[in-house]
Design a protein around this motif. Structure first.
Motif, PDB file in Angstrom:
ATOM      1  N   THR A  48       0.743  -1.160  -0.013  1.00 56.53           N
ATOM      2  CA  THR A  48       0.229   0.046  -0.058  1.00 56.53           C
ATOM      3  C   THR A  48       0.398   1.316  -0.058  1.00 56.53           C
ATOM      4  OG1 THR A  48      -0.198   0.124   2.353  1.00 56.53           O
ATOM      5  CG2 THR A  48      -1.933  -1.072   1.334  1.00 56.53           C
ATOM      6  N   ILE A  49       0.225   2.507  -0.290  1.00 56.65           N
ATOM      7  CA  ILE A  49       0.805   3.829  -0.146  1.00 56.65           C
ATOM      8  C   ILE A  49       1.752   3.876   1.066  1.00 56.65           C
ATOM      9  CG2 ILE A  49       0.811   6.116  -0.511  1.00 56.65           C
ATOM     10  CD1 ILE A  49       0.619   4.695  -3.083  1.00 56.65           C
ATOM     11  N   PRO A  50       1.080   3.770   2.367  1.00 55.63           N
ATOM     12  CA  PRO A  50       1.616   4.038   3.667  1.00 55.63           C
ATOM     13  C   PRO A  50       2.689   3.029   3.640  1.00 55.63           C
ATOM     14  CG  PRO A  50      -0.791   3.840   3.805  1.00 55.63           C
ATOM     15  CD  PRO A  50      -0.602   3.237   2.518  1.00 55.63           C
ATOM     16  N   LEU A  51       2.692   1.601   3.221  1.00 56.24           N
ATOM     17  CA  LEU A  51       4.007   0.793   3.325  1.00 56.24           C
ATOM     18  C   LEU A  51       5.002   1.177   2.575  1.00 56.24           C
ATOM     19  CD1 LEU A  51       2.413  -2.652   3.582  1.00 56.24           C
ATOM     20  CD2 LEU A  51       3.673  -1.264   5.297  1.00 56.24           C
ATOM     21  N   LYS A  74      -2.746   8.514 -12.188  1.00 57.82           N
ATOM     22  CA  LYS A  74      -4.143   8.944 -11.422  1.00 57.82           C
ATOM     23  C   LYS A  74      -3.812   9.589  -9.998  1.00 57.82           C
ATOM     24  CE  LYS A  74      -7.101   6.256 -14.101  1.00 57.82           C
ATOM     25  NZ  LYS A  74      -8.267   5.615 -14.335  1.00 57.82           N
ATOM     26  N   GLU A  75      -4.354  10.761  -9.499  1.00 60.89           N
ATOM     27  CA  GLU A  75      -3.992  10.990  -8.163  1.00 60.89           C
ATOM     28  C   GLU A  75      -4.638  10.253  -7.256  1.00 60.89           C
ATOM     29  OE1 GLU A  75      -3.877  15.048  -5.346  1.00 60.89           O
ATOM     30  OE2 GLU A  75      -4.717  14.927  -7.142  1.00 60.89           O
ATOM     31  N   VAL A  76      -3.781   9.767  -6.118  1.00 58.88           N
ATOM     32  CA  VAL A  76      -4.206   8.999  -5.097  1.00 58.88           C
ATOM     33  C   VAL A  76      -5.055   9.726  -4.178  1.00 58.88           C
ATOM     34  CG1 VAL A  76      -3.644   7.320  -3.283  1.00 58.88           C
ATOM     35  CG2 VAL A  76      -2.503   7.280  -5.374  1.00 58.88           C
ATOM     36  N   LYS A  77      -6.200   9.503  -3.718  1.00 60.84           N
ATOM     37  CA  LYS A  77      -7.072   9.814  -2.705  1.00 60.84           C
ATOM     38  C   LYS A  77      -7.296   8.911  -1.692  1.00 60.84           C
ATOM     39  CE  LYS A  77      -8.360  13.705  -5.574  1.00 60.84           C
ATOM     40  NZ  LYS A  77      -7.799  14.829  -5.222  1.00 60.84           N
ATOM     41  N   ASN A  78      -7.184   7.634  -1.873  1.00 64.37           N
ATOM     42  CA  ASN A  78      -7.481   6.680  -0.825  1.00 64.37           C
ATOM     43  C   ASN A  78      -5.879   6.089  -0.711  1.00 64.37           C
ATOM     44  OD1 ASN A  78      -7.989   4.497   0.777  1.00 64.37           O
ATOM     45  ND2 ASN A  78      -9.298   3.388  -0.574  1.00 64.37           N
ATOM     46  N   LEU A  79      -5.506   6.498   0.559  1.00 60.84           N
ATOM     47  CA  LEU A  79      -3.971   6.066   0.877  1.00 60.84           C
ATOM     48  C   LEU A  79      -3.853   4.555   1.054  1.00 60.84           C
ATOM     49  CD1 LEU A  79      -2.697   8.884   3.011  1.00 60.84           C
ATOM     50  CD2 LEU A  79      -2.067   8.312   0.530  1.00 60.84           C
ATOM     51  N   ASP A  80      -5.087   3.857   1.179  1.00 60.33           N
ATOM     52  CA  ASP A  80      -4.891   2.304   1.222  1.00 60.33           C
ATOM     53  C   ASP A  80      -4.901   1.521  -0.231  1.00 60.33           C
ATOM     54  OD1 ASP A  80      -4.925   2.319   3.865  1.00 60.33           O
ATOM     55  OD2 ASP A  80      -6.913   2.605   4.101  1.00 60.33           O
TER      56      ASP A  80
END
Length: 88
Positions: A26-29, A64-70
């Motif tokens: 995921t983005i946070p990782l 595409k811009e990430v709106k949902n960080l998951d």
């Protein structure tokens, strides 16, 4: 592998515009990995004191811009991370 691209000041901190790394789920990782890899200056540029992504940081996944960080990151994806430059 995934491709991670950096623009503006992040490119300067990292020392290159593009890297390839093993896929993160995921983005946070991914952000956690990059902060550990590139250190304090990188971390201070993109996350706040609580470890949350700063609101002015932009992340794009496959254009595409990430709106949902998951959002899931898949093998072969391209992630672009940048801090928009404001002018006056």
């Amino acid at each position: 592998m995934i491709e991670v691209k950096f623009l503006t000041m992040l490119r300067e901190i990292v020392g290159m515009g593009t890297i390839e790394i093993e896929r993160k789920e995921t983005i946070p990782l991914l952000i956690e990995y990059l902060c550990k890899k590139y250190g304090k200056k990188f971390s201070e540029a993109i996350v706040d004191e609580k470890g949350s992504l700063k609101e002015h940081v932009r992340i794009m996944l496959n254009g595409k811009e990430v709106k949902n960080l998951d959002a899931r990151i898949n093998e072969g994806d391209t992630v672009l991370i940048f801090v928009p430059i404001a002018g006056g």
